[in-house]
Write a protein that holds these residues in place. Structure first.
Motif, PDB file in Angstrom:
ATOM      1  N   ARG A   1      33.635  40.522  37.033  1.00  0.00           N
ATOM      2  CA  ARG A   1      34.371  39.265  37.208  1.00  0.00           C
ATOM      3  C   ARG A   1      33.544  38.110  36.652  1.00  0.00           C
TER       4      ARG A   1
ATOM      5  N   GLY B   1      33.976  37.480  33.162  1.00  0.00           N
ATOM      6  CA  GLY B   1      35.326  37.061  32.799  1.00  0.00           C
ATOM      7  C   GLY B   1      36.275  38.183  32.440  1.00  0.00           C
TER       8      GLY B   1
ATOM      9  N   THR C   1      39.246  40.836  32.898  1.00  0.00           N
ATOM     10  CA  THR C   1      40.459  40.900  33.714  1.00  0.00           C
ATOM     11  C   THR C   1      40.363  42.150  34.595  1.00  0.00           C
TER      12      THR C   1
ATOM     13  N   THR D   1      38.269  45.475  33.794  1.00  0.00           N
ATOM     14  CA  THR D   1      37.237  45.926  34.726  1.00  0.00           C
ATOM     15  C   THR D   1      37.405  47.409  35.018  1.00  0.00           C
TER      16      THR D   1
ATOM     17  N   GLU E   1      43.360  32.524  40.612  1.00  0.00           N
ATOM     18  CA  GLU E   1      42.449  33.492  39.999  1.00  0.00           C
ATOM     19  C   GLU E   1      42.459  33.428  38.467  1.00  0.00           C
TER      20      GLU E   1
ATOM     21  N   ARG F   1      39.262  32.595  36.302  1.00  0.00           N
ATOM     22  CA  ARG F   1      38.688  33.540  35.339  1.00  0.00           C
ATOM     23  C   ARG F   1      38.352  32.817  34.044  1.00  0.00           C
TER      24      ARG F   1
ATOM     25  N   ARG G   1      35.182  31.055  34.663  1.00  0.00           N
ATOM     26  CA  ARG G   1      34.003  31.949  34.664  1.00  0.00           C
ATOM     27  C   ARG G   1      33.586  32.313  33.245  1.00  0.00           C
ATOM     28  N   ARG G   2      34.570  32.331  32.315  1.00  0.00           N
ATOM     29  CA  ARG G   2      34.242  32.661  30.925  1.00  0.00           C
ATOM     30  C   ARG G   2      33.429  31.561  30.255  1.00  0.00           C
TER      31      ARG G   2
END
Lengths: 250, 242
Positions: A155, A158, A160, A164, B70, B74, B77-78
């Motif tokens: 996670r 990044g 998905t 994962t 979420e 995400r 987070r990238r």
């Protein structure tokens, strides 16, 4: 250090098989069994046809049972109570009841009720559902054994959820589940012998018929054992090879 | 970075871990979180890095609030990098493939471009010779430096370090701290949780002392470490500083 510590692995296998074969041969010699291979040889075509049917059914059930097991494992791992319950009830009912009963009910009740009358299709499906329940628990255990830290890490960079699963979880779980999956597939091949109860003309049914025609029980069933080994031994070898390919230290 | 966290609340199984935590920094390059174990440092860092969503409160970096759903999280987070205490490399991949995975699968580089991207950093941090080893074949310090590189090669806006040296012996600890020092000199922004007080003093633009789910004090290292009046801070520092 004695030689036994250093002998090549293949030689060790040959020695053990030879000793075992000698013991069996000695047992037959002692009861002075009167072999009648000629009668059975007449029916060799039945062995070949039956064996090919078993190969086909086993292969189809092998593929379908892994798909069923995969889906059921995802159900078992679900956070949704109803989905988890579907997986759990399926696994416990199938594992807790005899395949014999499942085949009889599956063919004479369920398949009849829905108008499915191809016994080969029904037999393969029941066998797949049976084996799939065991696969489901193996897969679920494999997924659960991957540490939470791996999911966190996936996670964090990044990925998905699908990435994962595909790039992080499955490759690691594969290593864990290969040995038990191989064992389950070997069981599946042998369990296919029970399809004879719904008159599927597979390997075991043909051997039973040859026995009925010739009254040569051992001559009918020894080739049966050899025929199953011919399928299961390469499968085990393939599993061990795959295992060595995916090996790494966690 | 300008960090602004307001009234953060986080609970796990009925236990309150963050209890209305607020923290505002100046426009700084490096923030270090210190404080006793169980005080909420890691929980705060996980929220800042977009791994967890707080039960209450809000966070913004440079005036941009962190999202709560979420998919948007995400995407956030990238744009940042996170380094964990236990390395968390993927054990089935070589060190090199650990670096390539986010570049190829998250940031859309071709494998060739990704290799080109990681070549120079691997050499600069003396890891090129170990690139083809699996994590199990690397020392703890090498693993952690690969983990830092994995976070770094995607060119994040800032890094988050969660006790990056707690699992390392002193020699490997200095390896990793030296790398972080280099990154600071290169202008990389980061937030770090650590128990290495001497390092915190030298690297931090600001230090925040987190205890009982709140920030008890924050500011320049000297203000926090030398002149702080709070009894809990002084007792904490007297226990960990020789």
């Amino acid at each position: 250090m004695c030689y036994a510590d250093r002998m090549p692995r293949w030689l060790a296998h040959v020695v053990v098989v030879a000793v075992f074969a000698a013991l069996v041969a000695a047992a037959f010699a002692r009861i002075e069994y009167a072999w009648n291979w000629a009668g059975v040889w007449e029916y060799r075509q039945k062995f070949v046809q039956g064996w090919l049917a078993t190969v086909g059914i086993s292969f189809a059930a092998l593929v379908v049972s892994m798909l069923v097991g995969g889906v059921a494992a995802l159900c078992l791992s679900s956070r949704l109570p109803l989905v988890e319950a579907v997986g759990r009830v399926y696994v416990e009912f199938i594992r807790g009841t005899p395949l014999l009963v499942q085949l009889l009910i599956g063919f004479y009740v369920v398949a009849s009720a829905v108008g499915l009358d191809n016994r080969y299709v029904v037999g393969t499906l029941v066998l797949s559902l049976f084996s799939g329940a065991y696969m489901a628990e193996i897969f679920r255990g494999g997924l659960a054994a991957i540490p939470q830290a791996q999911r966190d890490s996936a996670r964090a960079i990044g990925l998905t959820p699908w990435q994962t699963l595909r790039l992080v979880i499955l490759p690691q779980a594969l290593r864990l589940v290969l040995p038990p999956v191989a064992g389950q597939l070997v069981s599946l091949i042998k369990d296919s012998s029970l399809l004879s109860v719904i008159a599927i003309s597979e390997f075991t049914l043909n051997a039973q018929e040859v026995n009925a025609f010739t009254y040569s029980t051992l001559e009918s069933y020894l080739p049966l054992a050899a025929g199953y080994l011919l399928l299961t031994l390469p499968l085990s070898a393939l599993a061990r090879w795959l295992e060595s390919r995916v090996r790494f230290e966690a | 970075m300008l960090l602004h966290a307001r009234d953060l609340v986080q609970r796990f199984d009925g236990t309150t871990v963050l209890d209305g935590l607020s923290l505002t920094t100046g426009d700084i390059q490096s923030l270090v979180l210190v404080g006793p174990s169980g005080g909420g440092k890691t929980t705060l860092l996980r929220i800042l890095s977009g791994l967890d969503v707080p039960a209450g409160g809000s966070v913004s970096f440079d005036g941009v609030p962190l999202p709560r759903d979420e998919a948007a999280l995400r995407d956030y987070r990238r744009t940042v990098g996170t380094v964990f205490q236990a390395y968390n490399l993927f054990p089935h991949l070589s060190a090199l493939d650990n670096l390539l995975l986010p570049l190829v699968h998250v940031h859309g580089l071709t494998p060739a471009a990704a290799r080109e991207r990681v070549r120079e950093p691997l050499e600069r941090f003396h890891l090129a010779a170990h690139a083809h080893k699996r994590p199990a074949e690397l020392s703890g310090g090498q693993k952690q430096r690969i983990a830092i590189l994995r976070a770094l090669v995607v060119r994040p806006r800032r890094l988050f370090f969660d006790e990056p040296t707690s699992a390392l012996d002193p020699e490997m600890t200095s390896e990793v701290l030296e790398m972080i020092r280099k990154l600071k000199a290169e202008g990389v922004q980061f937030v770090m949780v650590t128990h290495e007080m001497a390092f915190a003093r030298s690297i931090a633009d600001e230090i925040a002392f987190v205890s009982d789910g709140r920030v008890l004090a924050s500011g320049a290292p000297a203000d926090i470490l030398d002149r702080c009046a709070d009894e809990r801070l002084r007792s904490f520092f007297s226990r960990i500083l020789i």
